[in-house]
Design an enzyme around this catalytic site. Structure first.
Site, PDB file in Angstrom:
ATOM      1  N   HIS A  18       5.272 -16.678  37.366  1.00  0.00           N
ATOM      2  CA  HIS A  18       4.661 -15.697  38.258  1.00  0.00           C
ATOM      3  C   HIS A  18       4.961 -14.261  37.835  1.00  0.00           C
ATOM      4  CE1 HIS A  18       4.509 -19.133  41.372  1.00  0.00           C
ATOM      5  NE2 HIS A  18       3.366 -19.054  40.697  1.00  0.00           N
ATOM      6  N   HIS A  41      -5.562 -24.902  39.583  1.00  0.00           N
ATOM      7  CA  HIS A  41      -4.723 -25.870  40.310  1.00  0.00           C
ATOM      8  C   HIS A  41      -3.884 -25.069  41.309  1.00  0.00           C
ATOM      9  CE1 HIS A  41      -5.804 -27.947  36.571  1.00  0.00           C
ATOM     10  NE2 HIS A  41      -5.587 -29.080  37.210  1.00  0.00           N
ATOM     11  N   SER A  94       0.707 -19.095  43.411  1.00  0.00           N
ATOM     12  CA  SER A  94      -0.176 -18.221  42.636  1.00  0.00           C
ATOM     13  C   SER A  94      -1.356 -17.672  43.427  1.00  0.00           C
ATOM     14  CB  SER A  94      -0.656 -18.951  41.372  1.00  0.00           C
ATOM     15  OG  SER A  94      -1.252 -20.195  41.686  1.00  0.00           O
ATOM     16  N   GLU A 112      -8.446 -26.635  44.299  1.00  0.00           N
ATOM     17  CA  GLU A 112      -7.335 -27.512  44.651  1.00  0.00           C
ATOM     18  C   GLU A 112      -7.898 -28.869  45.064  1.00  0.00           C
ATOM     19  OE1 GLU A 112      -4.274 -29.620  45.253  1.00  0.00           O
ATOM     20  OE2 GLU A 112      -4.007 -27.596  44.417  1.00  0.00           O
ATOM     21  N   GLY A 138      -9.837 -29.181  39.460  1.00  0.00           N
ATOM     22  CA  GLY A 138      -9.934 -27.940  38.697  1.00  0.00           C
ATOM     23  C   GLY A 138     -10.403 -28.134  37.276  1.00  0.00           C
ATOM     24  N   ASP A 158      -2.624 -24.216  35.667  1.00  0.00           N
ATOM     25  CA  ASP A 158      -1.256 -24.615  35.983  1.00  0.00           C
ATOM     26  C   ASP A 158      -1.256 -26.008  36.614  1.00  0.00           C
ATOM     27  OD1 ASP A 158       1.417 -24.715  36.744  1.00  0.00           O
ATOM     28  OD2 ASP A 158       1.120 -23.458  38.511  1.00  0.00           O
TER      29      ASP A 158
END
Length: 274
Positions: A18, A41, A94, A112, A138, A158
């Site tokens: 991050h 994701h 995120s 998601e 995703g 991710d």
């Protein structure tokens, strides 16, 4: 899918992940033109931190000394926004970090797959007008999202790496995305557990012949396979000076988060394939 990011939220890999994300988002602010961020994701968005937990070796270790880390100010300011009384109780994923960097002209697409996490994400985002949340795989949705109409922005990839084919899926996704949107910024995160899948991923990125690099951030010795020794990013079209900033700041951060029993290491590879 059994994965729940809450167990890992705020660990040293998240701090690295991050922090780099905030640097890339801040770089997009250098121009007034709008940008789009795609999070493939996205997860649940906000996580409650409970002891014992992995966050104690990540944001929990950093939090009491955050004033001593001015280079991480943008990242730490976002975390602070979700902990208004100074005590560290929550950690933003995120999507919430991305939302904090969106200006009125910018937008984000969050994908998601898990229904409960998708519903929770919509709640914590408060159905913000600049963020669209879609319950979808995703990997499948990425191609249709590119190129965004703004033709400027970044893609965060991710995945949970629960499936043995996730490294291959990442390489495939980057290959397809690179053809559809060659000037986009791509941040593709991966765990450091075994070298062979990582080597194959790096080779696939070199074959794209785009401006690319990989950065790895380790806090544990890399000689124990299957353990999360650290994590890495494949960075395609990284913002100007981003790699210089990471070379300057990550070694001391890795040393701090590794603690006395760790073995910190930061590595950077050129994957441009020239």
């Amino acid at each position: 899918m059994n994965y729940r990011h809450a167990y890992h939220a705020g660990n040293s890999a998240d701090v690295f992940k991050h922090y780099v994300l905030t640097l890339a988002l801040a770089a997009l602010h250098k121009k007034d033109t709008p940008f789009c961020v795609v999070d493939t994701h996205a997860g649940a968005g906000l996580y409650r931190l409970k002891k014992p937990g992995e966050f104690e070796q990540g944001i929990g270790r950093l939090w009491p000394q955050r004033a001593a880390w001015p280079a991480l100010a943008d990242y730490l300011d976002v975390v602070a926004a979700f902990n208004p009384h100074a005590a560290l109780k929550s950690y933003p994923g995120s999507p919430l970090i991305i939302q904090k960097f969106l200006r009125v002209q910018d937008r984000a697409l969050c994908f998601e797959l898990h229904p409960q996490e998708c519903a929770h994400l919509n709640t914590v985002l408060a159905h913000g007008p600049r963020v669209t949340v879609t319950e979808v795989n995703g990997w499948n949705a990425l191609r249709g999202a590119l190129p965004p109409k703004e033709n400027r922005g970044l893609v965060l990839i991710d995945p949970p790496y629960e499936q043995p084919g996730d490294f291959k899926a990442l390489a495939t996704a980057l290959g397809v995305a690179g053809k559809h949107w060659r000037n986009g910024i791509y941040l593709a995160w991966y765990p450091v557990k075994q070298r062979r899948p990582i080597e194959r991923l790096h080779a696939a990125v070199r074959a794209l012949k785009l401006e690319a690099a990989a950065v790895e951030f380790l806090t544990l010795p890399a000689d124990v396979e299957q353990r999360l020794n650290g994590s890495g990013y494949v960075l395609i079209n990284p913002p100007w000076k981003l790699l210089d900033t990471l070379r300057a700041t990550l070694p001391s951060l890795a040393e701090f988060l590794a603690g006395a029993d760790g073995r910190p290491a930061v590595q950077v590879w050129d994957l441009s394939g020239a």
